[in-house]
Design a protein around this motif. Structure first.
Motif, short mmCIF file in Angstrom:
data_model
loop_
_atom_site.label_atom_id
_atom_site.label_comp_id
_atom_site.label_asym_id
_atom_site.label_seq_id
_atom_site.Cartn_x
_atom_site.Cartn_y
_atom_site.Cartn_z
N LEU A 35 -2.22 10.91 1.37
CA LEU A 35 -1.12 10.92 0.79
C LEU A 35 -1.58 11.73 -0.88
CD1 LEU A 35 -0.13 6.81 0.81
CD2 LEU A 35 0.90 9.15 1.79
N ASP A 36 -0.85 12.79 -0.71
CA ASP A 36 -1.25 13.64 -1.97
C ASP A 36 -0.43 13.16 -3.12
OD1 ASP A 36 1.25 14.61 -1.25
OD2 ASP A 36 0.62 16.40 -0.09
N ALA A 37 -0.46 14.30 -4.24
CA ALA A 37 0.09 13.95 -5.37
C ALA A 37 1.53 13.71 -5.24
CB ALA A 37 -0.31 15.26 -6.50
N SER A 38 2.09 14.62 -4.50
CA SER A 38 3.54 14.37 -4.37
C SER A 38 4.06 12.91 -3.89
CB SER A 38 4.13 15.48 -3.25
OG SER A 38 3.58 14.99 -1.94
N HIS A 39 3.02 12.15 -3.45
CA HIS A 39 3.39 10.69 -3.12
C HIS A 39 2.81 9.50 -4.00
CE1 HIS A 39 4.03 12.61 0.76
NE2 HIS A 39 4.89 11.77 0.96
N ALA A 93 13.69 9.09 -9.92
CA ALA A 93 14.66 10.09 -9.73
C ALA A 93 14.09 11.21 -9.05
CB ALA A 93 15.20 10.22 -11.25
N ASP A 94 12.80 11.52 -9.38
CA ASP A 94 12.29 12.64 -8.81
C ASP A 94 12.24 12.42 -7.01
OD1 ASP A 94 12.20 13.92 -11.38
OD2 ASP A 94 9.90 13.57 -11.57
N TRP A 95 11.97 11.13 -6.80
CA TRP A 95 11.66 10.88 -5.32
C TRP A 95 13.07 10.52 -4.79
CZ3 TRP A 95 7.00 7.22 -6.34
CH2 TRP A 95 5.74 8.11 -6.41
N ARG A 139 4.56 6.35 -3.00
CA ARG A 139 5.50 6.36 -2.17
C ARG A 139 5.07 6.56 -0.71
NH1 ARG A 139 10.69 10.81 -1.62
NH2 ARG A 139 11.47 9.70 -0.02
N ASP A 140 5.37 5.43 0.04
CA ASP A 140 4.62 5.47 1.31
C ASP A 140 5.96 5.03 2.17
OD1 ASP A 140 3.34 5.73 3.58
OD2 ASP A 140 2.27 3.64 3.44
N ASP A 141 6.02 4.42 3.22
CA ASP A 141 7.08 3.94 3.90
C ASP A 141 7.85 2.74 3.08
OD1 ASP A 141 6.87 5.24 6.29
OD2 ASP A 141 5.71 3.70 7.37
N SER A 142 7.06 2.28 2.24
CA SER A 142 7.57 1.46 1.18
C SER A 142 6.93 1.97 -0.08
CB SER A 142 7.18 0.00 1.20
OG SER A 142 5.76 0.00 1.27
N LEU A 143 7.92 1.38 -1.06
CA LEU A 143 7.45 1.84 -2.48
C LEU A 143 6.62 0.66 -3.39
CD1 LEU A 143 7.68 3.74 -4.99
CD2 LEU A 143 9.46 2.19 -5.90
N ILE A 144 5.11 1.20 -3.27
CA ILE A 144 4.17 0.39 -3.90
C ILE A 144 4.03 0.56 -5.45
CG2 ILE A 144 1.74 -0.33 -3.72
CD1 ILE A 144 1.96 0.90 -0.86
N CYS A 145 3.98 -0.59 -5.86
CA CYS A 145 3.67 -0.56 -7.72
C CYS A 145 2.39 -1.33 -7.51
CB CYS A 145 5.02 -1.20 -8.33
SG CYS A 145 4.79 -1.51 -10.12
#
Length: 708
Positions: free
Chosen positions: A582-586, A611-613, A647-653
């Motif tokens: 998972l690179d910087a875009s994720h 918003a970017d995603w 940002r994966d299959d789910s959004l992880i915070c």
């Protein structure tokens, strides 16, 4: 009778043969004429010159027809050539021959084969010149049959029941019966027995559903059987098979005359087959144990003219009795093996869970029937932070206990993995659990069960963000790593003791893996066998892992084809994973000061990133989660605070801090001013939890983004 040229019976001596000079017939008749043993005198040309009454009766040929003739001329159904060859050797050497056994038929009983014991010695005149041969014959048919029966029973004991396989045991019964007892034998078993089900006790009326399982022919004539192995065999209502299934007693049909035997005459097809093939005698014996009928065995005669007799039926019942015990043992083993296999399969993962950290595939090969089902297992467990745990393990032994122990260990690994423990700590806790399992079994009624003791396990956690894989093992073979350039290595991990020994430490190793690295986890059944040791197995595995860019299924197939003989000697579990990144875009992260004013900034940064995603639809919920987690860290924790979104299959915070204090979810009362933060996080997210790190802890929460 004392005249040299007169026959012993007093008839005219003017015949084409002459009595040898020197015979004293009066003395011969006086000493041997009434002997209870068959005796004869032969001249130097091996022609009969005298025989006593016992031999005349035993051969069934009148004395007048035997005198002056050789054995082969009067009794062609005996092995005359062999007997006369032995006479000539005795005549030439003067050395007697004692107890020569042979079999054949005589005119006295042409329908049955008899066994004889014959002794020869040379008769000399006073000058030492040979006058001829004297031989003594004893009918030893009963002795020969008893010895033959004992030999057949001994052979049956060695050849029937060599495996715990129902069909193989049935075929062994047919193989032992032919040709020693019968010319054709067939074994039919109930279908329920072939499925491992124990039949109900008592008689079996009607058609029990028989399958032909084993058969053997002395002539390999396909016409003898009306069913091939595996085919359904009908049971006619009035046939011997139907009778013995009902009363569980063997049936003897000495003569199968299609014209006079009722059940044959009523079935033209059976009558035609019997006439065409020449099957003329039948025994049908039920295969039964403990008042339960498993099937029937048929024995036919064709080549030999003798019909089956009572002694043959006793021998057939002995064969079938031994086979029945072995068939029932094989049936019980098949039933238990199927139950164990079903248990094992129910405890293994039925499908690998969805995750993006690795592309993964697996194979599981159970051991063969002789060895039984083992306790190998594998798992892919999604963890927090888009990480994944890869697990393989092996329980010592085979059978139901091993499968059940494997299920307990697999469940324990899942529970410990949910706590986000590092691999070394997880194995330490698993080691304690195994010692507890053994202690619990030792206090049970069954005594100490050490199935779990000595189990091995390899636990690896891969993080696609940092590309770091953390591994620890407990007495398990090391994994194989294949770099994208094709380089194969077996990392030198701290071995760690097998589980259940206690008192020893487990160590973890961290490896940085570039994207596209193959991780191959396996159990020792893959690399160790009677054909090669583990070092040779690892070398073969390295060869099979060339071209790592191939599809994973192709790689699995190549590995198994290269290293595993079919069926495998031990269970084989194989897990092949290709790492992703998972690179910087994720992934984005921010370090925040421990200031309440920063909460608004954290919400604003989160909103811009979503918003970017293109995840505006979950922005409000995510702002709420970020606000609560950051506020909780500022209020109760210390040191720098880190906020990370994945940002994966789910959004992880994730919110990390420098303390190890664990937050606790509770229900706030109406009068409480706070205490609702984690409750709201739990309500608005899919999962949440805490994992501990070397520098503190991380609280994480996941939200599904499929709809967005």
């Amino acid at each position: 009778m004392g005249t040299p040229n007169a026959r012993p019976d007093g008839r005219d001596a003017d015949e084409p043969w002459r009595l040898p000079a020197g015979w004293d017939w009066a003395l011969v008749d006086h000493l041997l004429g009434r002997a209870p043993l068959g005796m004869a005198l032969m001249d130097t040309d091996l022609r009969c010159v005298w025989l006593n009454d016992t031999l005349e009766r035993g051969g069934g040929i009148p004395r007048a027809k035997r005198l002056g003739r050789t054995l082969g001329e009067v009794l062609p159904d005996l092995p005359a050539a062999s007997i006369e060859a032995n006479m000539r050797r005795v005549l030439a050497s003067g050395e007697p021959l004692i107890d020569l056994e042979y079999r054949g038929r005589t005119a006295a009983d042409p329908e049955h084969e008899h066994a004889y014991s014959t002794s020869f010695f040379r008769v000399d005149d006073p000058a030492g010149q040979p006058l001829g041969i004297c031989y003594v014959v004893v009918d030893v048919t009963d002795r020969w049959r008893a010895r033959r029966r004992m030999a057949l029973l001994s052979e049956a004991g060695m050849r029937i029941g060599t495996t715990l396989d129902v069909a193989r045991t049935a075929q062994e019964l047919a193989d032992v019966a032919v040709p020693g007892l019968a010319d054709f034998a067939a074994v039919d078993l109930r279908e329920s027995v072939l499925r491992g089900i124990e039949p109900a006790p008592g008689p079996v009326p009607g058609d029990p559903g028989l399958r032909r399982v084993g058969q053997r022919s002395a002539r390999d004539d396909p016409r003898e059987s009306y069913a091939r192995n595996g085919e359904y065999v009908p049971v006619r209502a009035d046939s011997p098979a139907a009778r013995c299934l009902v009363d569980r007693r063997a049936v003897l049909e000495p003569v199968l005359d299609p014209d006079s035997v009722g059940w044959i005459a009523r079935d033209p097809e059976v009558a035609r087959r019997l006439r065409a093939v020449g099957l003329h005698s039948l025994m049908v014996v039920p295969i039964a144990v403990r008042d339960r009928v498993l099937g029937v065995a048929h024995f036919f005669r064709r080549g030999s003219p003798e019909p089956f007799e009572g002694d043959d039926l006793i021998l057939a019942e002995e064969f079938v009795s031994r086979a029945a015990v072995s068939i029932d043992n094989a049936r019980r083993f098949a039933h238990e093996h199927a139950a164990t296999l079903a248990l094992q399969r129910s405890l293994l993962p039925h499908g690998l869970p969805r995750q993006t950290a690795v592309e993964v595939t697996s194979r599981y090969l159970p051991a063969d029937d002789r060895t039984g089902v083992g306790g190998d297992w594998f798992d892919v467990i999604p963890l927090s932070g888009a990480r994944v745990a890869l697990v393989v393990g092996d329980v010592v032994g085979h059978g139901t206990h091993a499968a059940a122990t494997m299920g307990r260990l697999r469940a324990s690994v899942h529970t410990l993995a949910d706590l986000d423990m590092p691999p070394d700590e997880l194995l330490a806790h698993l080691d304690d659990l195994v010692m507890r399992f053994v202690d619990e079994e030792g206090r049970g009624e069954g005594g100490l069960d050490t199935t779990a003791l000595g189990a091995s396990c390899l636990y690896a956690v891969y993080d696609p963000v940092s590309r770091v894989c953390t591994l620890a093992r407990a007495g398990h073979p090391p994994p194989a790593l294949v770099r994208p350039d094709g380089t194969v290595e077996f990392p030198d991990l701290p071995a760690g003791p097998p589980l259940g020994l206690g008192g020893m430490l487990f160590e973890s190793t961290e490896l940085e893996l570039p994207s596209g690295t193959l991780m191959v986890l396996y159990t020792d059944g893959l690399v160790e066998s009677r054909a090669h040791d583990i070092d040779q197995g690892l070398d073969l595995l390295g060869v099979a892992l060339d071209r790592p860019d191939r599809p994973l299924d192709d790689i699995c197939a190549t590995v198994l084809d290269t290293l595993v003989r079919q069926p495998p000697e031990d269970d084989v579990a194989l897990l092949v994973a290709r790492t992703r990144t998972l690179d910087a875009s994720h992934v984005v992260s921010w370090e925040l000061p421990a200031d309440p004013a920063v909460v608004a900034e954290a919400r604003e940064r989160t909103t811009r990133q979503l918003a970017d995603w293109g995840l505006d639809d979950i922005a409000f919920t995510t702002e709420l989660v970020v606000s609560e987690l950051v506020t909780n860290a500022i209020r109760y924790a210390a040191g720098p605070i880190n906020l990370r979104l994945i940002r994966d299959d789910s959004l992880i915070c994730e919110v990390s801090d420098a303390t190890s204090t664990s937050p606790r979810l509770r229900h706030a009362r109406t009068s409480d001013e706070g205490g609702r933060g984690l409750f709201l996080v739990a309500q608005f997210t899919q999962r949440w939890g805490t994992r501990y790190t070397a520098g503190g802890k991380t609280i994480w929460a996941e939200q599904p983004i499929a709809a967005a």
